[in-house]
Design a protein around this motif. Structure first.
Motif, PDB file in Angstrom:
ATOM      1  N   VAL A  91       0.871  -1.212  -0.147  1.00  0.00           N
ATOM      2  CA  VAL A  91      -0.022   0.065   0.147  1.00  0.00           C
ATOM      3  C   VAL A  91       0.695   0.930  -0.277  1.00  0.00           C
ATOM      4  N   VAL A  92       1.854   1.420   0.801  1.00  0.00           N
ATOM      5  CA  VAL A  92       2.453   2.283   1.074  1.00  0.00           C
ATOM      6  C   VAL A  92       3.166   1.987   0.228  1.00  0.00           C
ATOM      7  N   THR A  93       4.267   1.139  -0.820  1.00  0.00           N
ATOM      8  CA  THR A  93       5.067   1.302  -1.950  1.00  0.00           C
ATOM      9  C   THR A  93       4.690   2.345  -3.374  1.00  0.00           C
ATOM     10  N   GLY A  94       3.192   1.793  -2.891  1.00  0.00           N
ATOM     11  CA  GLY A  94       2.652   1.878  -4.937  1.00  0.00           C
ATOM     12  C   GLY A  94       2.542   3.972  -4.407  1.00  0.00           C
ATOM     13  N   THR A  95       2.016   4.270  -3.360  1.00  0.00           N
ATOM     14  CA  THR A  95       1.765   5.189  -2.949  1.00  0.00           C
ATOM     15  C   THR A  95       3.034   6.299  -2.848  1.00  0.00           C
ATOM     16  N   LEU A  96       4.081   5.982  -2.284  1.00  0.00           N
ATOM     17  CA  LEU A  96       5.361   7.004  -2.524  1.00  0.00           C
ATOM     18  C   LEU A  96       5.925   6.724  -4.197  1.00  0.00           C
ATOM     19  N   ALA A  97       5.953   5.638  -4.943  1.00  0.00           N
ATOM     20  CA  ALA A  97       6.394   4.927  -5.913  1.00  0.00           C
ATOM     21  C   ALA A  97       5.943   6.520  -7.351  1.00  0.00           C
ATOM     22  N   ASP A  98       4.110   6.930  -6.747  1.00  0.00           N
ATOM     23  CA  ASP A  98       3.517   7.642  -7.786  1.00  0.00           C
ATOM     24  C   ASP A  98       3.453   8.878  -7.531  1.00  0.00           C
ATOM     25  N   MET A  99       4.041   9.046  -6.235  1.00  0.00           N
ATOM     26  CA  MET A  99       4.474  10.420  -5.593  1.00  0.00           C
ATOM     27  C   MET A  99       6.352  10.565  -5.765  1.00  0.00           C
ATOM     28  N   TRP A 100       6.761   9.738  -6.016  1.00  0.00           N
ATOM     29  CA  TRP A 100       8.646  10.193  -6.196  1.00  0.00           C
ATOM     30  C   TRP A 100       9.217   9.406  -6.979  1.00  0.00           C
ATOM     31  N   GLY A 101       9.105   8.065  -6.786  1.00  0.00           N
ATOM     32  CA  GLY A 101       9.435   7.093  -7.977  1.00  0.00           C
ATOM     33  C   GLY A 101       9.700   5.908  -7.050  1.00  0.00           C
ATOM     34  N   TRP A 102      10.744   5.181  -7.049  1.00  0.00           N
ATOM     35  CA  TRP A 102      10.601   3.798  -6.652  1.00  0.00           C
ATOM     36  C   TRP A 102      11.459   3.698  -5.369  1.00  0.00           C
ATOM     37  N   ARG A 103      12.477   4.799  -5.914  1.00  0.00           N
ATOM     38  CA  ARG A 103      13.914   4.641  -5.309  1.00  0.00           C
ATOM     39  C   ARG A 103      13.573   5.487  -3.805  1.00  0.00           C
ATOM     40  N   SER A 104      12.351   6.346  -3.651  1.00  0.00           N
ATOM     41  CA  SER A 104      12.302   6.794  -2.639  1.00  0.00           C
ATOM     42  C   SER A 104      11.396   5.888  -1.272  1.00  0.00           C
ATOM     43  N   ILE A 105      10.830   4.396  -1.096  1.00  0.00           N
ATOM     44  CA  ILE A 105      10.564   3.243  -1.135  1.00  0.00           C
ATOM     45  C   ILE A 105      11.804   2.901  -0.161  1.00  0.00           C
ATOM     46  N   TYR A 106      12.725   2.701  -0.555  1.00  0.00           N
ATOM     47  CA  TYR A 106      13.956   2.537   0.207  1.00  0.00           C
ATOM     48  C   TYR A 106      14.640   3.152   0.798  1.00  0.00           C
ATOM     49  N   ALA A 107      14.408   4.860   0.421  1.00  0.00           N
ATOM     50  CA  ALA A 107      15.008   5.379   1.081  1.00  0.00           C
ATOM     51  C   ALA A 107      14.441   5.489   2.574  1.00  0.00           C
ATOM     52  N   VAL A 108      13.162   5.515   2.499  1.00  0.00           N
ATOM     53  CA  VAL A 108      11.973   5.860   3.749  1.00  0.00           C
ATOM     54  C   VAL A 108      11.937   4.761   3.958  1.00  0.00           C
TER      55      VAL A 108
END
Length: 420
Positions: free
Chosen positions: A146-163
């Motif tokens: 759920v969080v991954t999809g939202t972050l990916a749409d907003m800032w790209g897939w790399r933001s997921i791993y940073a968070v």
């Protein structure tokens, strides 16, 4: 164990495992950005599982060697964060893969955390506490979607791993501050002896049968969640990453619906509950297979599948910790080797099958894994036991009640340490 410490351990498990599975809903854009073909994107998830497998063999035995598991948990979380940072900053596929392998290697902090929870719990509450803490694993796997999809749409897939890296570092600090060290004897064994004992566990029937069930259970689980984004991004649905991530809510509902699995195990019903759950797992694929025509039946199937997976997973771990109270890390680690292999197989196979046979092929694959898990459970029930006259769940529950009675009579919990 009080509710806040239980919650902290649950979050540790969720964040650690999320780093392995966060790529599932963003496989297509992640693979495209890193230059991987669609047929090979499943290896992004499988790589983390391979690192996890190595960690189970090489790192989990440390939980039975190191006296202070709290400090070990913090160190693992910090190194996991380093691997996630490498993935977030990767400019080539090999860098992302190396980061995910490192994150997977040290994500075995989950097993050390579960072992910690089991060791500080009185026997009569062990199943309950394991169930709550283990729920963090499924919440991490599915909540990450759920969080991954939202972050990916907003800032790209790399933001997921940073968070996730930031969360891992914060949890490492919190663990050291909020959790007390265990009341454990001085170093019980050397590292070499602990690794050797891990290998010896594979020859035990209980570990082998529960491990095989886990292998097929999580192969079926991986088939769904590693392959689901591919048909949903294709016609006729054409869903975005954030929309695909919302299906994780259905999975969470199913997994949290099985929260009482630990209490059922404490009551001596782990084995029949596992059989019922595996039957539901097989049936769930009949609904999941309807994805090309309807999303509602897909949601029903997801709820059933994740309920079944969590119920069986908790029951299996209750069996093992009751049978090996002095080697909880090694017992859980040996079991999770099968989990890791099954998850990697499901992740790699489903993307390859989908490219050649579509979602119907992936559904048959997932259902086949589920049938195999049910067959192992049924065979174990039918075959006679050479050295015991009661089922493992009954034996473990009786042992737990007897230990509790003795502790009450003595007026102390020397063998069943509680977190103050």
């Amino acid at each position: 164990m009080d509710v806040w410490r239980r919650l902290l351990l649950t979050v540790v498990c969720g964040v650690a495992v999320a780093g392995i599975y966060a790529a599932q809903p963003v496989l297509e854009p992640m693979g495209r950005d890193l230059g991987l073909s669609a047929a090979h994107t499943g290896w992004i998830v499988a790589t983390g599982q391979c690192g996890y497998l190595a960690g189970l063999v090489l790192l989990v035995p440390l939980g039975d060697v190191v006296v202070n598991r709290r400090r070990l948990i913090a160190v693992h979380l910090a190194i996991t964060a380093a691997g996630l940072i490498l993935t977030a900053s990767a400019s080539a596929a090999w860098m992302a893969v190396a980061g995910l392998a490192a994150a997977g290697l040290f994500a075995v902090v989950v097993q050390i955390t579960v072992a910690y929870a089991a060791s500080v719990s009185p026997p009569a509450e062990r199943g309950r506490n394991i169930g709550v803490v283990t729920s963090g694993v499924v919440v991490g796997i599915l909540g990450a979607r759920v969080v991954t999809g939202t972050l990916a749409d907003m800032w790209g897939w790399r933001s997921i791993y940073a968070v996730l890296a930031v969360l891992s570092l914060a949890l490492a600090t919190l663990v050291l501050v909020a959790l007390p060290p265990e009341e454990r004897p001085s170093r019980p064994a050397g590292y070499g002896q602990a690794v050797a004992s891990l290998g010896g566990l594979f020859g035990q029937r209980l570990v082998l049968t529960r491990g095989l069930i886990a292998f097929f259970l999580f192969a079926s689980f991986g088939t769904l969640w590693s392959g689901l984004s591919l048909p949903l991004t294709d016609v006729p649905w054409k869903l975005s990453e954030s929309q695909i991530g919302l299906f994780g809510i259905a999975g969470l509902a199913g997994a949290l619906g099985a929260a009482r699995a630990g209490r059922w195990a404490d009551a001596g019903r782990a084995t029949p509950v596992a059989g019922l759950a595996l039957t539901l797992l097989v049936l769930s694929w009949a609904a999941i297979a309807q994805l090309p025509w309807t999303l509602w039946l897909l949601i029903v199937g997801i709820v059933l599948l994740d309920f079944a997976v969590q119920a069986v997973h908790v029951s299996n771990q209750h069996h093992l910790t009751a049978a090996h109270p002095d080697r909880t890390s090694s017992a859980i680690g040996s079991y999770m080797v099968f989990y890791s292999l099954g998850s990697a197989l499901g992740a790699a196979a489903t993307t390859a099958i989908f490219t050649t046979h579509g979602w119907a092929g992936s559904s048959i694959l997932g259902a086949g894994f589920a049938v195999c898990a049910l067959a192992v459970w049924a065979a174990d029930r039918r075959l006679p036991r050479a050295s015991e006259n009661v089922r493992p769940d009954e034996a473990g529950t009786r042992q737990a009640r007897e230990e509790t009675r003795r502790a009450d009579q003595a007026g102390q919990g020397a063998n069943n340490p509680r977190v103050p």
